[in-house]
Enzyme design. Sequence first.
Site, short mmCIF file in Angstrom:
data_model
loop_
_atom_site.label_atom_id
_atom_site.label_comp_id
_atom_site.label_asym_id
_atom_site.label_seq_id
_atom_site.Cartn_x
_atom_site.Cartn_y
_atom_site.Cartn_z
N ASP A 167 0.85 -1.18 0.00
CA ASP A 167 0.00 0.00 0.00
C ASP A 167 0.89 1.24 0.00
O ASP A 167 1.86 1.32 0.77
CB ASP A 167 -0.89 -0.02 1.25
CG ASP A 167 -1.73 1.22 1.41
OD1 ASP A 167 -2.61 1.44 0.56
OD2 ASP A 167 -1.48 1.99 2.37
N GLU A 197 1.58 0.19 -4.95
CA GLU A 197 1.09 1.45 -5.51
C GLU A 197 2.26 2.43 -5.68
O GLU A 197 2.94 2.73 -4.71
CB GLU A 197 0.04 2.07 -4.60
CG GLU A 197 -1.22 1.22 -4.45
CD GLU A 197 -2.18 1.79 -3.44
OE1 GLU A 197 -3.38 1.88 -3.75
OE2 GLU A 197 -1.74 2.17 -2.33
#
Length: 208
Positions: A167, A197
């Site tokens: 994340d 990400e």
Amino acid sequence: LKGFYESGTTYTANGVTVSTGFDHLKELGVNAVQILPFFDSANNEINTSFNWGYNPLNYNAVDGSYSSNPYDGYVRIREMKELVKAYNEAGINIIMDVVYNHVNGLDKSNFDVLMPGYYYRYNNGVPSNGSGCGNETASEHYMFRKFMIDSTEFWAKEYKLGGFRFDLMAIHDIETMNQLAENLHENVSEYVTVYGEPWAGGTTSMSN
């Protein structure tokens, strides 16, 4: 957890019956499934309402809300391992969604109690907020870098995971991510997948 690998479930509508759940995933022919964070979060583990798992508390423990008995740590561990085993036997890797970029709350967090001011980034004395959650961890600091590397190796080895999805990976410095991936490939398996990400959730004070 058991519901995620239960076989023999079906759904019938308009005279047509189809496989559901685990059997449907096998029918799709996928080779990997990414699961939302299943490390321990700052949540009420006996509350059955949905929790994303993006409020990290104890990174190296399985969260009790997924288990059939959140009061028993052995049940958490056993059911998680049974889930991974069932998927691996079906030729499907489990990818763990990880959130090392922030914790549920900086003040009195485990890291801050251990060494105040070290494990997080600050901007003129104010916690940096690249995560958009009020704090961000400092992966470029030696001991947090080591923690991330050791933690992912533990999960991959102990639970036979196929990889990790990070994340807000842009909050972590490039050197840490390279070392982390290299460690997994050298000490666990060359096939462990690492991705994430390529952005932050806000403005970070990290220099690279």
